[in-house]
Design a protein around this motif. Structure first.
Motif, PDB file in Angstrom:
ATOM      1  N   ARG A 262       0.872  -1.190   0.000  1.00 47.06           N
ATOM      2  CA  ARG A 262       0.000   0.000   0.000  1.00 47.06           C
ATOM      3  C   ARG A 262       0.901   1.229   0.000  1.00 47.06           C
ATOM      4  O   ARG A 262       1.700   1.428   0.930  1.00 47.06           O
ATOM      5  CB  ARG A 262      -0.905  -0.013   1.223  1.00 47.06           C
ATOM      6  CG  ARG A 262      -1.827   1.206   1.386  1.00 47.06           C
ATOM      7  CD  ARG A 262      -2.761   0.954   2.571  1.00 47.06           C
ATOM      8  NE  ARG A 262      -3.632   2.077   2.883  1.00 47.06           N
ATOM      9  CZ  ARG A 262      -3.402   2.957   3.860  1.00 47.06           C
ATOM     10  NH1 ARG A 262      -2.311   2.870   4.613  1.00 47.06           N
ATOM     11  NH2 ARG A 262      -4.270   3.933   4.076  1.00 47.06           N
ATOM     12  N   ILE A 263       0.779   2.030  -1.060  1.00 47.08           N
ATOM     13  CA  ILE A 263       1.651   3.188  -1.203  1.00 47.08           C
ATOM     14  C   ILE A 263       0.827   4.424  -1.547  1.00 47.08           C
ATOM     15  O   ILE A 263      -0.336   4.332  -1.923  1.00 47.08           O
ATOM     16  CB  ILE A 263       2.735   2.960  -2.286  1.00 47.08           C
ATOM     17  CG1 ILE A 263       2.089   2.817  -3.667  1.00 47.08           C
ATOM     18  CG2 ILE A 263       3.583   1.735  -1.953  1.00 47.08           C
ATOM     19  CD1 ILE A 263       3.099   2.734  -4.810  1.00 47.08           C
ATOM     20  N   ASP A 264       1.464   5.574  -1.417  1.00 44.22           N
ATOM     21  CA  ASP A 264       0.830   6.850  -1.743  1.00 44.22           C
ATOM     22  C   ASP A 264       1.546   7.448  -2.951  1.00 44.22           C
ATOM     23  O   ASP A 264       2.661   7.973  -2.817  1.00 44.22           O
ATOM     24  CB  ASP A 264       0.920   7.797  -0.550  1.00 44.22           C
ATOM     25  CG  ASP A 264       0.257   9.143  -0.818  1.00 44.22           C
ATOM     26  OD1 ASP A 264      -0.323   9.312  -1.910  1.00 44.22           O
ATOM     27  OD2 ASP A 264       0.330  10.024   0.066  1.00 44.22           O
ATOM     28  N   PRO A 265       0.959   7.377  -4.153  1.00 44.30           N
ATOM     29  CA  PRO A 265       1.633   7.916  -5.332  1.00 44.30           C
ATOM     30  C   PRO A 265       1.949   9.406  -5.225  1.00 44.30           C
ATOM     31  O   PRO A 265       2.843   9.898  -5.922  1.00 44.30           O
ATOM     32  CB  PRO A 265       0.634   7.651  -6.459  1.00 44.30           C
ATOM     33  CG  PRO A 265      -0.231   6.539  -5.963  1.00 44.30           C
ATOM     34  CD  PRO A 265      -0.339   6.759  -4.503  1.00 44.30           C
ATOM     35  N   ALA A 266       1.237  10.125  -4.353  1.00 43.27           N
ATOM     36  CA  ALA A 266       1.469  11.562  -4.219  1.00 43.27           C
ATOM     37  C   ALA A 266       2.540  11.881  -3.196  1.00 43.27           C
ATOM     38  O   ALA A 266       2.903  13.052  -3.030  1.00 43.27           O
ATOM     39  CB  ALA A 266       0.160  12.260  -3.832  1.00 43.27           C
ATOM     40  N   GLY A 267       3.054  10.872  -2.500  1.00 44.34           N
ATOM     41  CA  GLY A 267       4.065  11.102  -1.472  1.00 44.34           C
ATOM     42  C   GLY A 267       5.473  10.953  -2.000  1.00 44.34           C
ATOM     43  O   GLY A 267       5.695  10.692  -3.180  1.00 44.34           O
ATOM     44  N   ASN A 268       6.456  11.089  -1.099  1.00 45.37           N
ATOM     45  CA  ASN A 268       7.850  10.980  -1.535  1.00 45.37           C
ATOM     46  C   ASN A 268       8.789  10.472  -0.442  1.00 45.37           C
ATOM     47  O   ASN A 268       9.997  10.639  -0.535  1.00 45.37           O
ATOM     48  CB  ASN A 268       8.351  12.332  -2.050  1.00 45.37           C
ATOM     49  CG  ASN A 268       8.255  13.420  -0.995  1.00 45.37           C
ATOM     50  OD1 ASN A 268       8.000  13.167   0.194  1.00 45.37           O
ATOM     51  ND2 ASN A 268       8.459  14.670  -1.421  1.00 45.37           N
ATOM     52  N   ASN A 269       8.234   9.846   0.615  1.00 48.26           N
ATOM     53  CA  ASN A 269       9.113   9.418   1.700  1.00 48.26           C
ATOM     54  C   ASN A 269       9.581   7.975   1.553  1.00 48.26           C
ATOM     55  O   ASN A 269      10.081   7.371   2.499  1.00 48.26           O
ATOM     56  CB  ASN A 269       8.414   9.573   3.056  1.00 48.26           C
ATOM     57  CG  ASN A 269       7.209   8.664   3.216  1.00 48.26           C
ATOM     58  OD1 ASN A 269       6.589   8.268   2.237  1.00 48.26           O
ATOM     59  ND2 ASN A 269       6.880   8.333   4.454  1.00 48.26           N
ATOM     60  N   SER A 270       9.423   7.394   0.357  1.00 53.26           N
ATOM     61  CA  SER A 270       9.954   6.059   0.093  1.00 53.26           C
ATOM     62  C   SER A 270      11.455   6.153  -0.133  1.00 53.26           C
ATOM     63  O   SER A 270      12.016   7.250  -0.307  1.00 53.26           O
ATOM     64  CB  SER A 270       9.281   5.467  -1.139  1.00 53.26           C
ATOM     65  OG  SER A 270       9.517   6.280  -2.279  1.00 53.26           O
TER      66      SER A 270
END
Length: 701
Positions: A262-270
């Motif tokens: 489960r990921i957030d395409p709008a995020g960047n903390n990966s």
């Protein structure tokens, strides 16, 4: 206070000790291999779906074609889903594993290639090995109409393995990459893609199967909800997550294989900075664990969906290894147990043929077992290390408005043989022991004229490669790789739903109403028709030994037979039976329903046709070619009276047998050998009786 002293003699003590030693320990368990893990087969639903063909997609070939050796990849095309674009246009989208994304006009179903994924990633794009390799899936952002964003997953090999690096821990000897991309259309209303793309996530697999199967958004999430805009990805175990260098990956929280991410395409903390890891993921921020993981313990998580009403639960259809095709509820942190468990059974890596019982202390593991499941029932002589020809493809809980008979049912298919099945959502409940599962029902299918058909017939192939899809309102589609066709479910129909009220015959308990094979064996008293003496085998084809044909009334076409029957043969006799005759033309031409307490051998507890040859079993419940042969559940197991109904539709050939007022038939068949005939009652070599006979039907021409 009076005291009592017990005096024990030596013989008494020895006798008591012997008694205690003879009692088996309460903890004794049978931990041996299980030959038939789920004895109960999917039961007849007593209803079916009406299918209308809406499109056939163009023929396509895997890439690169010279590497294709598996005949299962040689399909008309490899379409694997149909859905509706969430922009109000009513356009449908259909991905083909061989590389192209098609849009279909909402009204005309005219097809256009919206995006050629295979060409975009050429020459690394790969679909020539593995049943799920290629352009696997696509999903659209809930705000696609405004932001133009959608997402795809595809497989790469070749030079990509040298020039590109997986973002999360790859499997040893990585041979394929599963890649999730985000696309942004400059004009979301266009039927041809123009815009930009960016790679979100790349996962390395050692095997050619069980890659990234599905990606999707929770349709129940609304702006402001924690789950809104979060992308789920079903990631398989790479094909060998139970053995070899990557054995145990599904239970290893340090790797992504065998999980739902489960990921957030709008995020960047990966780690790669291209997407976000939601803070409410169960392992987010925990050292040594992949924060993207939402649930784990999976072999091949083929399809997932959310119920859009009711409990709004997330369901997953999971393809098994040895024997078990299963449906699970997925929550944050769920562990399905693979590869320690397959379904609700112990999986042993050293045994490639059998599953085993759960250990006594299994509860400590916290595995989440299937809500519903069926097993493979492999045929006699089948190699336990090869494909048995069964695989579940999950659909969804139907909450649409056009098909009330399907409402609240979780619809799914068997990919290979094309069976259409469902369970009731309300019956799908978690059980920590894995013993309680919802009943699975198998539906029939009809064309728009009402003719019974099978998906194998519609697909033109024994391997159907069948899957469910749906539109924005939840109305269902079916699609097959075998011939690249898409069908819409436009209605439902009760099985054997023909009119049989033209003529009625009852009160048939006089000797003159009947024509027995051997009159001396029959009695007619107390308003009962009694077979008082067992029949004997007669010359000619194998058929019931003794029966009486109803002479009263006309020859019937479509017929409904209602009566009460009783088996008078003692219950300790395993093969006790009575029969209901219908479609009778002569002593060697008729149908009969065999009602027995034994369902493990061919001649018992089924629907048969005698057509100038030995009786032939025609019902759909018998699986006699299997290692554990069995048919429908025993119809009658005691000496009580039982209500029986047999319905025969002459035009369609549908035959249904119902017991004790059940709304669903225990046995069904479709056969058009005899379109009309008389009815009767009897047995092979047992005794029994009938009362309350009522026959309604159409008069034969």
């Amino acid at each position: 206070m009076t005291r009592f002293r017990l005096r024990w003699s030596v013989p008494t003590i020895l006798a008591l000790a012997a008694t205690l030693l003879a009692v088996p320990p309460a903890t004794a368990r049978d931990d041996g291999p299980i030959k038939d893990p789920i004895p109960d087969d999917p039961a007849p639903a007593g209803m079916g779906v009406v299918l209308e063909e809406v499109a056939q997609l163009p023929k396509s070939e895997p890439t690169p074609p010279e590497m294709v050796v598996d005949p299962r990849l040689k399909r008309h095309n490899r379409i694997n889903y149909v859905g509706e674009i969430p922009d109000g246009s009513k356009r449908l989208f259909v991905p083909d594993l061989n590389g192209k994304l098609y849009f279909l006009d909402g009204k005309t179903k005219e097809q256009k290639v919206y995006l050629n994924v295979g060409e975009t990633f050429k020459p690394d794009f790969f679909s020539a090995m593995g049943l799920g390799q290629g352009f696997g899936f696509t999903t659209f952002h809930p705000e696609f109409k405004k932001n133009g964003k959608f997402y795809t997953v595809h497989v790469e090999a070749g030079e990509a393995l040298k020039t590109k690096t997986p973002d999360l821990t790859p499997q040893p000897k990585t041979a394929y990459h599963g890649v999730i991309n985000e696309w942004t259309a400059s004009d979301p209303s266009s039927d041809t893609f123009q815009g930009t793309r960016r790679e979100l996530l790349r996962v390395g697999f050692s095997g050619r199967i069980h890659g990234i199967q599905q990606i999707d958004f929770n349709p129940n999430a609304r702006p402001g909800d924690a789950d809104y805009g979060k992308l789920y990805a079903a990631v398989g175990d790479g094909g060998n997550g139970n053995v070899g260098d990557n054995g145990g990956d599904p239970q290893n929280l340090g790797v992504p294989q065998g999980k739902i991410l489960r990921i957030d395409p709008a995020g960047n903390n990966s780690a790669n900075g291209k997407y976000g890891i939601p803070a409410d993921n169960p392992y987010a921020g925990q050292a040594g664990k992949v924060g993207e993981i939402y649930a784990h313990g999976m072999r091949d998580p083929h399809r997932f969906s959310w119920d859009t009403q009711g409990s709004k639960r997330m369901f997953l259809a999971h393809i098994g290894e040895h024997a078990i095709e299963s449906i699970h509820q997925i929550s944050s942190g769920s562990n399905l147990g693979w590869s320690e468990r397959e379904g609700a059974f112990t999986f042993k890596k050293e045994d490639r043929c059998f599953l085993y019982p759960l250990p006594a202390d299994d509860a400590k593991n916290g595995y989440e077992y299937p809500l519903a499941a069926y097993d493979h029932d492999p045929p006699v002589g089948h190699s336990c290390t090869s494909d048995s020809g069964h695989a579940i493809s999950g659909g969804y809980v139907y909450r649409g408005g056009k098909l009330p008979a399907l409402r609240g049912k979780y619809l799914f298919t068997d990919i290979v043989d094309g069976r259409l099945m469902y369970t009731e959502e309300r019956d799908m409940r978690r059980d920590p022991t894995g013993q309680k599962r919802a009943q699975i029902y198998q539906m029939s299918a009809y064309d728009t004229t009402g003719k019974p058909v099978t998906m194998r017939q519609l697909a033109g192939d024994n391997r159907v490669d069948l899957r469910f899809g749906m539109d924005a309102k939840g109305e269902p589609f079916l699609l097959s790789k075998a011939n690249g066709k898409i069908w819409r479910i436009v209605g439902t129909r009760n099985f054997a739903d023909c009119k049989t009220q033209q003529v009625q015959v009852g009160n048939a308990t006089n000797p003159g109403d009947w024509a027995p094979v051997t009159p001396s064996k029959w009695q007619f008293r107390n308003r009962e028709v009694i077979l008082a003496e067992a029949g004997e085998q007669r010359p000619g084809p194998r058929r019931p030994f003794e029966y009486a044909v109803l002479k009263k009334g006309p020859v019937f076409g479509s017929t409904t037979i209602k009566a009460q029957v009783r088996l008078d043969t003692p219950v300790d006799v395993s093969n006790r039976d009575v029969i209901i005759v219908f479609g009778y033309k002569s002593d060697t031409e008729f149908y009969y329903a065999h009602l027995s307490s034994d369902n493990t051998i061919y001649p018992h507890n089924g629907i048969f046709a005698v057509n100038n040859a030995d009786r032939l079993r025609i019902d759909g419940q018998w699986n006699g070619d299997r290692q554990v042969p069995k048919g429908a559940p025993p119809a009658i197991t005691d000496a009580n009276w039982h209500d029986v109904q047999v319905k025969h539709c002459a035009d369609t050939g549908e035959i249904g047998v119902y017991v004790d007022g059940g709304r669903k038939p225990i046995m069904t068949a479709v056969d058009t050998t005899f379109g009309s005939g008389r009815v009767g009652f009897g047995s092979f070599d047992n005794i029994g009786r009938l009362r309350g006979l009522n026959v309604t039907g159409t008069r034969a021409p």
